[in-house]
Design a protein around this motif. Structure first.
Motif, PDB file in Angstrom:
ATOM      1  N   UNK A  55      -2.015  10.756 -10.504  1.00  0.00           N
ATOM      2  CA  UNK A  55      -3.355  10.552  -9.928  1.00  0.00           C
ATOM      3  C   UNK A  55      -3.220  10.130  -8.467  1.00  0.00           C
ATOM      4  N   UNK A  56      -3.357  11.092  -7.592  1.00  0.00           N
ATOM      5  CA  UNK A  56      -3.052  10.823  -6.186  1.00  0.00           C
ATOM      6  C   UNK A  56      -3.992   9.816  -5.521  1.00  0.00           C
ATOM      7  N   UNK A  57      -5.308   9.775  -5.842  1.00  0.00           N
ATOM      8  CA  UNK A  57      -6.144   8.727  -5.222  1.00  0.00           C
ATOM      9  C   UNK A  57      -5.664   7.314  -5.593  1.00  0.00           C
ATOM     10  N   UNK A  58      -5.212   7.135  -6.834  1.00  0.00           N
ATOM     11  CA  UNK A  58      -4.663   5.833  -7.260  1.00  0.00           C
ATOM     12  C   UNK A  58      -3.404   5.518  -6.456  1.00  0.00           C
ATOM     13  N   UNK A  59      -2.511   6.496  -6.357  1.00  0.00           N
ATOM     14  CA  UNK A  59      -1.246   6.268  -5.650  1.00  0.00           C
ATOM     15  C   UNK A  59      -1.487   5.984  -4.170  1.00  0.00           C
ATOM     16  N   UNK A  60      -2.394   6.775  -3.560  1.00  0.00           N
ATOM     17  CA  UNK A  60      -2.642   6.575  -2.122  1.00  0.00           C
ATOM     18  C   UNK A  60      -3.212   5.180  -1.862  1.00  0.00           C
ATOM     19  N   UNK A  61      -4.099   4.717  -2.775  1.00  0.00           N
ATOM     20  CA  UNK A  61      -4.700   3.388  -2.576  1.00  0.00           C
ATOM     21  C   UNK A  61      -3.644   2.296  -2.634  1.00  0.00           C
TER      22      UNK A  61
ATOM     23  N   UNK B 260      -8.758  -1.101  -4.954  1.00  0.00           N
ATOM     24  CA  UNK B 260      -7.304  -1.065  -5.178  1.00  0.00           C
ATOM     25  C   UNK B 260      -6.544  -1.267  -3.873  1.00  0.00           C
ATOM     26  N   UNK B 261      -7.087  -0.670  -2.808  1.00  0.00           N
ATOM     27  CA  UNK B 261      -6.401  -0.751  -1.510  1.00  0.00           C
ATOM     28  C   UNK B 261      -6.381  -2.182  -0.976  1.00  0.00           C
ATOM     29  N   UNK B 262      -7.291  -3.019  -1.478  1.00  0.00           N
ATOM     30  CA  UNK B 262      -7.335  -4.400  -0.981  1.00  0.00           C
ATOM     31  C   UNK B 262      -6.495  -5.334  -1.862  1.00  0.00           C
ATOM     32  N   UNK B 263      -5.960  -4.820  -2.969  1.00  0.00           N
ATOM     33  CA  UNK B 263      -5.202  -5.666  -3.900  1.00  0.00           C
ATOM     34  C   UNK B 263      -3.720  -5.704  -3.514  1.00  0.00           C
ATOM     35  N   UNK B 264      -2.995  -6.725  -3.977  1.00  0.00           N
ATOM     36  CA  UNK B 264      -1.576  -6.833  -3.601  1.00  0.00           C
ATOM     37  C   UNK B 264      -0.746  -5.669  -4.139  1.00  0.00           C
ATOM     38  N   UNK B 265       0.316  -5.324  -3.407  1.00  0.00           N
ATOM     39  CA  UNK B 265       1.242  -4.304  -3.917  1.00  0.00           C
ATOM     40  C   UNK B 265       1.902  -4.801  -5.198  1.00  0.00           C
TER      41      UNK B 265
ATOM     42  N   UNK C 193       5.508  -0.353   5.415  1.00  0.00           N
ATOM     43  CA  UNK C 193       6.428  -1.472   5.579  1.00  0.00           C
ATOM     44  C   UNK C 193       6.483  -1.834   7.057  1.00  0.00           C
ATOM     45  N   UNK C 194       5.999  -3.023   7.446  1.00  0.00           N
ATOM     46  CA  UNK C 194       5.971  -3.357   8.867  1.00  0.00           C
ATOM     47  C   UNK C 194       7.367  -3.407   9.484  1.00  0.00           C
ATOM     48  N   UNK C 195       8.380  -3.608   8.656  1.00  0.00           N
ATOM     49  CA  UNK C 195       9.750  -3.651   9.171  1.00  0.00           C
ATOM     50  C   UNK C 195      10.210  -2.309   9.707  1.00  0.00           C
ATOM     51  N   UNK C 196       9.887  -1.241   8.971  1.00  0.00           N
ATOM     52  CA  UNK C 196      10.439   0.075   9.312  1.00  0.00           C
ATOM     53  C   UNK C 196       9.377   1.101   9.661  1.00  0.00           C
ATOM     54  N   UNK C 197       8.100   0.785   9.373  1.00  0.00           N
ATOM     55  CA  UNK C 197       7.044   1.764   9.616  1.00  0.00           C
ATOM     56  C   UNK C 197       6.962   2.845   8.556  1.00  0.00           C
ATOM     57  N   UNK C 198       7.796   2.753   7.506  1.00  0.00           N
ATOM     58  CA  UNK C 198       7.764   3.782   6.461  1.00  0.00           C
ATOM     59  C   UNK C 198       6.664   3.486   5.448  1.00  0.00           C
ATOM     60  N   UNK C 199       6.150   4.574   4.845  1.00  0.00           N
ATOM     61  CA  UNK C 199       5.168   4.427   3.769  1.00  0.00           C
ATOM     62  C   UNK C 199       5.882   4.262   2.430  1.00  0.00           C
ATOM     63  N   UNK C 200       5.386   3.337   1.621  1.00  0.00           N
ATOM     64  CA  UNK C 200       5.934   3.135   0.275  1.00  0.00           C
ATOM     65  C   UNK C 200       4.826   3.192  -0.757  1.00  0.00           C
ATOM     66  N   UNK C 201       5.101   3.877  -1.857  1.00  0.00           N
ATOM     67  CA  UNK C 201       4.247   3.753  -3.036  1.00  0.00           C
ATOM     68  C   UNK C 201       4.571   2.382  -3.612  1.00  0.00           C
ATOM     69  N   UNK C 202       3.547   1.529  -3.772  1.00  0.00           N
ATOM     70  CA  UNK C 202       3.821   0.199  -4.326  1.00  0.00           C
ATOM     71  C   UNK C 202       3.315   0.079  -5.761  1.00  0.00           C
TER      72      UNK C 202
ATOM     73  N   UNK D  61     -13.189   2.984 -13.450  1.00  0.00           N
ATOM     74  CA  UNK D  61     -12.897   1.563 -13.702  1.00  0.00           C
ATOM     75  C   UNK D  61     -11.543   1.406 -14.403  1.00  0.00           C
ATOM     76  N   UNK D  62     -11.139   2.461 -15.101  1.00  0.00           N
ATOM     77  CA  UNK D  62      -9.860   2.411 -15.812  1.00  0.00           C
ATOM     78  C   UNK D  62      -8.668   2.318 -14.855  1.00  0.00           C
ATOM     79  N   UNK D  63      -8.844   2.811 -13.618  1.00  0.00           N
ATOM     80  CA  UNK D  63      -7.752   2.686 -12.639  1.00  0.00           C
ATOM     81  C   UNK D  63      -7.466   1.210 -12.377  1.00  0.00           C
ATOM     82  N   UNK D  64      -8.549   0.423 -12.278  1.00  0.00           N
ATOM     83  CA  UNK D  64      -8.380  -1.016 -12.030  1.00  0.00           C
ATOM     84  C   UNK D  64      -7.716  -1.698 -13.221  1.00  0.00           C
ATOM     85  N   UNK D  65      -8.160  -1.293 -14.413  1.00  0.00           N
ATOM     86  CA  UNK D  65      -7.562  -1.915 -15.598  1.00  0.00           C
ATOM     87  C   UNK D  65      -6.074  -1.569 -15.683  1.00  0.00           C
ATOM     88  N   UNK D  66      -5.725  -0.319 -15.334  1.00  0.00           N
ATOM     89  CA  UNK D  66      -4.312   0.089 -15.353  1.00  0.00           C
ATOM     90  C   UNK D  66      -3.513  -0.732 -14.332  1.00  0.00           C
ATOM     91  N   UNK D  67      -4.104  -0.933 -13.154  1.00  0.00           N
ATOM     92  CA  UNK D  67      -3.436  -1.750 -12.131  1.00  0.00           C
ATOM     93  C   UNK D  67      -3.173  -3.159 -12.678  1.00  0.00           C
TER      94      UNK D  67
END
Ligand code: PEP
Ligand code: CO
Length: 452
Positions: free
Chosen positions: A242-248, A37-42, A253-262, A155-161
Motif C-alpha cells: 500500500x504505497x500511500x501508507x508507505x509514503x506517509x 500517519x505522516x505526523x506520527x513517529x517512525x 534521514x537528516x544525517x545523510x539526506x536519504x529517504x527511509x521507509x520507517x 481507518x484500518x491503516x492507523x490501526x495497523x500502524x
C-alpha cells in the motif's frame, strides 16, 4: 539518529501505475489518514536499517544465512502479547538450529509488525453465487464474507500502524532483555515439541550449547559480560503493497539526506507488483532500506537484471534480496538461468528461497494448502541450483506460526486432508505449524552442513 523529517518532494512513483491497490470509496478519508500517519513517529530508525543492510551484506558475501519468517497476514483479531512472544520464540529456536549446524550467523527477520496487506489474484471473491470484493488484509478490509466487511476502510491503516508499534515494542524488549539469552535456549522449547523427535533433537542441541557456554566460562571467558550471548538482533519486514501508507511513513534521514521507509526495517515487492515500469519498483528505488523482491516462475534473466539495476544501481551488498518462489517442480530449471545471469553481471544480491508460494493448491476438502514435502523439495532444489551455479544459497523465507494449526499437509506428525478443518486459522495462506517449522529448520540445517 532520529529520522523525523518528511520528504517535501513529490515522488516519481506517484506517476506510475500502481497495481493491487484497494478501491478506497472515499479518497478524502484516505488523505486525512495519511496526513495523520505522516505526523506520527517512525516505527524504525535509519541506523537500524543500515545495520540490517550490513548483516545482509554478509549473507551476500557468503558469510551468513538469512531466516525470514512469520505470518502470511497478521490479524487484528488474534493479536496478543502471547502470540507475538510465541512467534518470536519459534523463530529464535529455528535460528539456533541453523547457526549451530552451519557455523555462520543467522540473520533473523520476521514477517511481523506490519505484514498486513495482501495482493490477490482476483479483485472479487464469489461464494454461493454472491460476489464481493476480495479480502486484502486487515489493513484494508475484514475477512468476513459480507458486503459491509469487505469495504476498504482507511481507518484500518492507523490501526495497523498502532498494532505494528506495540508489536515492535514487545519484540524490542524481548530481544534486548533476558528472553533471548542463549542461556535460555532450553526455555524456548515449547511444550508441544517436547515429546516429538524434533523436540528431543532440539533439547540435545540446547544441552550442547549449554555445555559449550559452561566450557567457555571454565576457560575464563566472562560470558556474563558478552552482550552477543544475552541479546539478539531481530528485524521486521513486510510486503510494502500500500504505497500511500508507505509514503506517509517515509522520512528523510537528516544525517545523510536519504529517504527511509520507517514502517519496517526491510520491505519487499511481491510477485504481482514487480513490473519494472510500475509504481512499486519506483517507490522502492527511492528509499535506502534493505529491500526484497519476489521472483516467480515467469521471471526472465533480463527482467531480473533490470530489477537489479533499478533497485541496486550502486551494487551495495545487502541492499537487495531476491526471493525465488518457483514451485518444487520448477525450481532448478527456473532458478539456474537467473543465478547465472546475476552472477555474471556481478550484482551482489542475497538469494533466498520462498518454498511456500509456488506450492499452494486447493485440497479435496476445499482448503487452500501446501504439502510439507513440496516445501522441503523446493528448498532442496534451491540448494542444488546454487551448488550447480557456484552461488550462495543465502536463506529461506517461510510462512509459519508457533501454534499447532492444521494448514499445511504432512510433516513428521502427519497432517492429512481430513485434519485440515481441525485448526485452520489463517486469514490468508496456509502456514507451517510449530512442529513443522522446527522440522524444517533441522532439514535446512542438514543442507547447510552438507554444503560446509
Ligand atoms: C506473500 O509473501 O505472502 C506473497 C503474497 O507472496 P508472492 O508475492 O510471492 O505471491
Ligand atoms: Co502468503
Amino acid at each position: 539518529m532520529l529520522t523525523v523529517e518528511r520528504d517535501p518532494e513529490p515522488q516519481a512513483w506517484t506517476t506510475r501505475p500502481a497495481e493491487q491497490q484497494p478501491n478506497w470509496p472515499d479518497p478524502g478519508a484516505l488523505e486525512r489518514v495519511t496526513k495523520e500517519l505522516a505526523s506520527l513517529p517512525p516505527l524504525v530508525f535509519a541506523g537500524e536499517t543500515r545495520d540490517l543492510t550490513e548483516a545482509l551484506g554478509r549473507v551476500a558475501e557468503s558469510r551468513a544465512f538469512l531466516l525470514q519468517a512469520g505470518d502470511c497476514a497478521e490479524s487484528f483479531t488474534s493479536f496478543s502479547a502471547e502470540s507475538v512472544r510465541r512467534r518470536l520464540q519459534v523463530i529464535l529456536q529455528m535460528a539456533v538450529v541453523l547457526t549451530y549446524s552451519s557455523g555462520v550467523p543467522t540473520v533473523k527477520i520476521g514477517r511481523i509488525a506490519g505484514q498486513f496487506a495482501k495482493p490477490r489474484s482476483s479483485d472479487t471473491e464469489t461464494v454461493g453465487g454472491v460476489t464481493l470484493p476480495s479480502f486484502r488484509g486487515h489493513i484494508v478490509n475484514d475477512d468476513a464474507f459480507t458486503a459491509e466487511a469487505r469495504v476498504p476502510d482507511p481507518e484500518r491503516l492507523l490501526r495497523a500502524y498502532h498494532q505494528s508499534a506495540s508489536t515492535l515494542n514487545l519484540l524490542r524488549s524481548l530481544t534486548r532483555g533476558g528472553f533471548s539469552d542463549l542461556n535460555r535456549v532450553h526455555a524456548w522449547t515449547q511444550s508441544f515439541v517436547d515429546a516429538t523427535p524434533q523436540g528431543r533433537q532440539y533439547k540435545d542441541l540446547a544441552d550442547e550449547i549449554g555445555r559449550a557456554l559452561r566450557f567457555m566460562g571454565a576457560c575464563g571467558v566472562d560470558t556474563a559480560s558478552l552482550p552477543t550471548l544475552h541479546q539478539t538482533d531481530f528485524y521486521t519486514s513486510h510486503e510494502a503493497l500500500l504505497l500511500p501508507y508507505e509514503e506517509a511513513l517515509t522520512r528523510v534521514d537528516p544525517l545523510t539526506g536519504e529517504r527511509f521507509a520507517t514502517s519496517a526495517h526491510m520491505i519487499w515487492i511481491g510477485e504481482r507488483t514487480r513490473r519494472l515500469d510500475g509504481a512499486h519498483v519506483a517507490y522502492f528505488a527511492s528509499v535506502a532500506n534493505p529491500i526484497g523482491c519476489k521472483v516467480g516462475p515467469t521471471a526472465t534473466p533480463d527482467e531480473v537484471l533490470g530489477l537489479c539495476e533499478a533497485l541496486n544501481p550502486d551494487r551495495i551488498p545487502g541492499r537487495l534480496t531476491l526471493i525465488s518462489r518457483m514451485g518444487a517442480g520448477r525450481i532448478e530449471e527456473g532458478l539456474r538461468p537467473l543465478l547465472a545471469a546475476v552472477r555474471d553481471a556481478g550484482h551482489p544480491v542475497v538469494w533466498a528461497c520462498d518454498p511456500m508460494h509456488g506450492n499452494t493448491f486447493t485440497s479435496e476438502s476445499g482448503h487452500k494448502t501446501r504439502r510439507f514435502d513440496d516445501i522441503l523439495d523446493e528448498i532442496a532444489g534451491f540448494f542444488r541450483a546454487h551448488a550447480a551455479e557456484g552461488t550462495w544459497a543465502g536463506g529461506v523465507h517461510v510462512e509459519l506460526t508457533s501454534d499447532q494449526v492444521t494448514e499445511c499437509l504432512g510433516g513428521s506428525h502427519e497432517i492429512l486432508d481430513a485434519d485440515l478443518d481441525t485448526r485452520y486459522e489463517t486469514v490468508c495462506d496456509p502456514r507451517l505449524n510449530g512442529r513443522q517449522s522446527l522440522d524444517l529448520a533441522f532439514r535446512v540445517a542438514d543442507a547447510l552442513r552438507a554444503r560446509a
